[in-house]
Design an enzyme around this catalytic site. Structure first.
Site, PDB file in Angstrom:
ATOM      1  CG  ASP A  36     -24.974 -57.800  29.117  1.00  0.00           C
ATOM      2  OD1 ASP A  36     -24.108 -58.427  29.973  1.00  0.00           O
ATOM      3  OD2 ASP A  36     -25.636 -58.994  28.225  1.00  0.00           O
TER       4      ASP A  36
ATOM      5  CB  SER B 249     -27.131 -65.692  28.870  1.00  0.00           C
ATOM      6  OG  SER B 249     -25.286 -65.681  29.640  1.00  0.00           O
TER       7      SER B 249
ATOM      8  CG  HIS C  29     -25.635 -61.520  31.383  1.00  0.00           C
ATOM      9  ND1 HIS C  29     -25.567 -61.073  29.874  1.00  0.00           N
ATOM     10  CD2 HIS C  29     -26.211 -61.988  31.382  1.00  0.00           C
ATOM     11  CE1 HIS C  29     -25.685 -62.405  29.608  1.00  0.00           C
ATOM     12  NE2 HIS C  29     -25.329 -62.972  30.844  1.00  0.00           N
TER      13      HIS C  29
END
Length: 230
Positions: free
Chosen positions: A178, A79, A208
């Site tokens: 996601d 991320s 995610h």
């Protein structure tokens, strides 16, 4: 050849986000793996008063410690950590880069709507307490300091230009479900990074938190294959 590997977690996250992958690699290699906690992050968030420069500096310091002891460095970023990893790869000309759900762009509205509708349905049916996504993000939403979200956005804006300077082999992995980082983010990263050797993989069952997803074993194998190449 000695190898060091730096793993960097995401915004509002903790090392646990990538720990399953760390455990997998530690069981199969003799690498030194660093998985630091960024300031203000961890199981108990305390983001007020922390800035994106601190997050980058913490990851960079861990990297420099590894570079003192190893001649080959791999870096894995999840991320927001993926964007920090790309920046450090460009700055220090690292050997291999793995981007997991990297936040070059953020928030997939269509998938977020699906996730919210699923939570509403679970709430209607009286089983919201069993919804894993709801449980993971309930505490985060309560504990996240509003203005630190701007620091996250500034971190992404600062690191994005360095994508053009990444030359090493790159593996980009994205979950198709996601709701935080859209699928197009992976394609954006592929387009922006000029490395000759790069691969994009979409995992059909993953959201995610990709290292904790239903496809996690496939992810671990893909990463291992990638970093094992000569």
């Amino acid at each position: 050849m000695s190898i060091g590997c730096l793993c960097i977690h995401g915004y509002t996250g903790s090392p646990d986000e990538v720990q399953p992958l760390v455990d997998f690699l530690e069981a199969r290699t003799d690498w030194e793996i660093a998985n630091p906690t960024l300031p203000g992050h961890g199981e108990n968030l305390d983001l007020e008063g922390h800035y994106y420069q601190e997050w980058i500096a913490t990851a960079e310091l861990a990297l420099l410690h590894l570079m003192k002891r190893h001649d080959t460095i791999y870096i894995i970023g999840f991320s927001m950590g993926g964007m920090i990893a790309a920046y450090l790869t460009a700055k220090y000309h690292l050997d291999r880069l793995v981007l997991l759900s990297a936040a070059g762009k953020y928030v997939s509205l269509p998938q977020m709507y699906k996730d919210i509708l699923a939570m509403v349905a679970d709430a209607w049916n009286g089983v919201l307490a069993d919804n894993e996504l709801f449980l993971r993000y309930q505490k985060k939403l309560k504990d996240t300091y509003l203005f630190s979200t701007f620091e996250f956005m500034k971190c992404v804006q600062f690191t994005r230009p360095y994508l053009h300077q990444v030359r090493c082999p790159v593996l980009i992995i994205q979950g198709e479900l996601d709701g935080m980082v859209p699928k197009k983010a992976a394609l954006y990263l592929e387009e922006e990074i000029p490395s000759e050797e790069k691969e994009v993989i979409f995992l059909k069952k993953s959201k995610h938190l990709i290292c904790h997803g239903d496809d996690s074993e496939e992810l671990f194998d893909k990463v291992m294959d990638f970093v094992s190449q000569p």
